[in-house]
Design a protein around this motif. Structure first.
Motif, short mmCIF file in Angstrom:
data_model
loop_
_atom_site.label_atom_id
_atom_site.label_comp_id
_atom_site.label_asym_id
_atom_site.label_seq_id
_atom_site.Cartn_x
_atom_site.Cartn_y
_atom_site.Cartn_z
N PHE A 1 -5.37 -8.31 -9.15
CA PHE A 1 -6.39 -7.15 -8.16
C PHE A 1 -6.13 -7.43 -6.15
N ALA A 2 -6.43 -9.30 -6.68
CA ALA A 2 -6.66 -9.43 -4.89
C ALA A 2 -5.23 -9.03 -4.43
N GLY A 3 -4.13 -9.57 -5.51
CA GLY A 3 -2.58 -9.75 -4.39
C GLY A 3 -2.22 -7.94 -4.74
N LEU A 4 -2.35 -7.44 -4.94
CA LEU A 4 -1.90 -6.04 -5.03
C LEU A 4 -2.40 -5.38 -4.07
N GLY A 5 -3.96 -6.03 -3.51
CA GLY A 5 -5.26 -5.53 -2.25
C GLY A 5 -4.26 -5.90 -1.34
N LEU A 6 -4.08 -7.41 -0.80
CA LEU A 6 -3.41 -7.12 -0.07
C LEU A 6 -1.88 -7.20 0.46
N LEU A 7 -1.18 -6.49 -1.08
CA LEU A 7 0.00 -6.31 -0.71
C LEU A 7 0.11 -4.23 0.28
N ALA A 8 -1.02 -3.56 -0.58
CA ALA A 8 -1.32 -2.86 -0.20
C ALA A 8 -1.92 -2.42 1.50
N ALA A 9 -2.58 -3.26 2.16
CA ALA A 9 -2.72 -3.93 3.74
C ALA A 9 -1.60 -4.48 4.16
N GLY A 10 -0.60 -4.89 3.57
CA GLY A 10 0.57 -5.85 4.38
C GLY A 10 1.47 -4.29 4.14
N TYR B 1 0.97 -1.56 4.68
CA TYR B 1 0.01 -0.49 5.86
C TYR B 1 0.28 -0.63 7.04
N THR B 2 0.15 -2.44 6.95
CA THR B 2 0.33 -2.94 8.46
C THR B 2 1.52 -3.18 8.96
N SER B 3 3.12 -2.81 7.83
CA SER B 3 3.83 -3.12 8.41
C SER B 3 4.24 -5.00 8.90
N SER B 4 3.27 -5.78 7.98
CA SER B 4 3.37 -7.31 7.96
C SER B 4 4.20 -7.49 6.30
N VAL B 5 5.10 -7.96 6.77
CA VAL B 5 6.79 -8.49 6.23
C VAL B 5 5.33 -9.96 5.83
N PRO B 6 4.53 -10.92 6.07
CA PRO B 6 4.10 -11.94 5.72
C PRO B 6 3.00 -11.91 4.89
N LEU B 7 2.39 -10.61 5.59
CA LEU B 7 1.21 -10.59 4.54
C LEU B 7 1.90 -10.07 3.41
N ALA B 8 2.78 -9.16 3.39
CA ALA B 8 3.32 -8.39 2.18
C ALA B 8 3.70 -9.79 1.06
N ALA B 9 4.59 -10.04 1.81
CA ALA B 9 5.14 -11.97 0.52
C ALA B 9 4.08 -12.28 -0.21
N ALA B 10 3.05 -12.73 1.23
CA ALA B 10 2.12 -12.97 0.20
C ALA B 10 1.05 -12.71 -0.62
N ALA B 11 1.16 -11.75 -0.24
CA ALA B 11 0.51 -10.83 -1.47
C ALA B 11 1.03 -11.30 -2.49
N GLY B 12 2.83 -10.53 -2.74
CA GLY B 12 3.39 -10.72 -4.06
C GLY B 12 3.49 -11.47 -4.33
#
Length: 438
Positions: free
Chosen positions: A278-287, A289-300
């Motif tokens: 749940f947390a990973g999918l939420g952070l992935l959506a935030a990454g 939306y903000t076009s943040s590759v590091p955040l999207a990678a960490a969320a994944g």
């Protein structure tokens, strides 16, 4: 008799239960049973054979007589098994001793779940209790979610019923219930804190939306106007849902730990594994939306770790072999889809809030349109305003109440509970005249 704990943690978990044996001499059995029934803190289990006596089998026979007949009798003594809240056991045992009775603690049987008695204190806890009790009994190992469930419910209700005027009506109804009015509905009186909470939440959201019996202009919108910014409201509804789901996962982790072990809490889809997905999918959506590759990678990575943990637990539960692998894959897919669907489901908080605002706007448009014509049309305007608000209040109160309950049970409680327990039902049998004079 007060059987609740004294600390905050004790009030969040069920009262500790003790397996007991009630033993009494045959000649003192009536007096002992009468004392136990008057105390109302022991759940008795008949252990003797079903009597063949027609008097006892008669439907008119008292509960006292039926319980008396179902004792296990050996060597001049009658015995029952049962459950008793530990805080009340010693005091009751002392009351039984002068009568010749004994209430002896026993070891907890293996794989037997004690009945649940929740230490709800205060009017607020009792008012919110039906929310949980309607869903089912809290398992003995779980924490009591009543207070959090009540707060979540009134917040969701208020967001869908956001009108300060309608909220004040609910607060007035709560005040009437608190003052024991009306007298013909005594069962509703204890619900006044629940109604007051819903009214307060509705009033606050009405202030945020600038709604007071519709868009009358008497209140400026502190946050947003629902009909003017529907997308922003939809995002806010999903955001509120995400926060509530996060709290539900935290409760689920605690409950899985108490129900089984740290491993169960780690691998369960409603435990740490599911929370990580749940947390990973939420952070992935935030990454994204903000076009943040590091955040999207960490969320994944977080989501993938949660899927691995959940997959390991599901595979072990499924057995072994190709069938277990296939079942695990399907369940993991369902886990991801269900998280997304549950989160999106909270968009209804905004959708029904928009419906309420639209009905209020429609009533207000009809009111102002009639008022500006003057003459007898002013009477029609007053009628439109009154009848329209009555209908809107009644319809939206039912809709918001049902939808908040649906979100509570399907989206939140499905993570808090893995199953339901069994409520503690103390024996309250009272002797009849024939037992008293025996």
């Amino acid at each position: 008799m007060n059987v609740s704990g004294s600390t905050a943690w004790q009030r969040l978990r069920p009262v500790r239960m003790t397996r007991v044996a009630l033993v009494a001499p045959e000649e003192a059995l009536d007096a002992v049973l009468a004392e136990v029934g008057a105390a109302g803190v022991v759940e008795l289990e008949p252990v003797g054979p079903e009597p063949g006596n027609a008097t006892v089998d008669d439907a008119a026979a008292t509960a006292f007589a039926r319980m008396r007949a179902r004792a296990l009798r050996r060597y001049g003594a009658a015995t029952y098994l049962g459950w008793c809240p530990e805080p009340a056991r010693v005091a009751l045992a002392r009351r039984l001793a002068p009568l010749g009775g004994a209430l002896a603690p026993l070891h907890l049987p293996a794989r037997v779940e004690p009945p649940t008695l929740l230490a709800r204190a205060g009017r607020v806890g009792r008012s919110f209790a039906p929310l949980v009790e309607t869903y089912g009994a809290v398992p003995y190992a779980d924490v009591d979610p009543t207070l959090l469930a009540g707060v979540a419910y009134v917040v969701m209700f208020g967001m869908m019923f956001g009108d300060a005027g309608h909220g004040l009506i609910l607060l007035a109804l709560a005040a009437a219930l608190a003052l024991r009015r009306p007298r013909r509905f005594p069962k509703l009186r204890d619900a006044w804190p629940f109604v007051a909470g819903a009214g307060l939440a509705s009033t606050l959201f009405g202030v945020l939306f600038g709604e007071f019996f519709g868009p009358t202009g008497l209140l400026p919108a502190v946050w947003l106007e629902p009909l003017a910014e529907p997308v922003r409201l939809l995002i806010a509804g999903v955001g509120v849902g995400g926060a509530l789901l996060a709290v539900a996962y935290l409760l689920g982790i605690v409950n899985r730990w108490r129900e089984g072990s740290a491993g169960f809490a780690l691998y369960a889809p409603s435990g740490i594994a599911g929370a990580a997905v749940f947390a990973g999918l939420g952070l992935l959506a935030a990454g994204v939306y903000t076009s943040s590759v590091p955040l999207a990678a960490a969320a994944g990575a977080v989501a993938a770790g949660g899927l691995v943990l959940a997959g390991a637990g599901l595979y072990v539960a499924a057995g072994a072999g190709a069938a277990a692998v296939a079942q695990t894959v399907v369940q993991l897919f369902d886990l991801v889809v269900r998280i997304g669907a549950n989160l999106v489901s909270f968009a209804r908080l905004a959708a029904f809030g928009l419906t309420h605002a639209a009905l209020g706007a429609l009533v207000w448009a009809g009111t102002t349109g009639s008022w500006h014509r003057g003459g007898l049309w002013t009477v029609a305007a007053a009628a439109v305003f009154t009848v329209g608000n009555v209908l809107t209040f009644g319809l939206e109160a039912v809709v918001a109440g049902v939808q908040a309950l649906r979100l509570e049970y399907y989206e939140l409680f499905s993570r808090v509970f893995e199953g339901t327990g069994r409520p503690f039902r103390p024996w309250l049998g009272l002797p009849g005249p024939e037992e008293v004079h025996r």
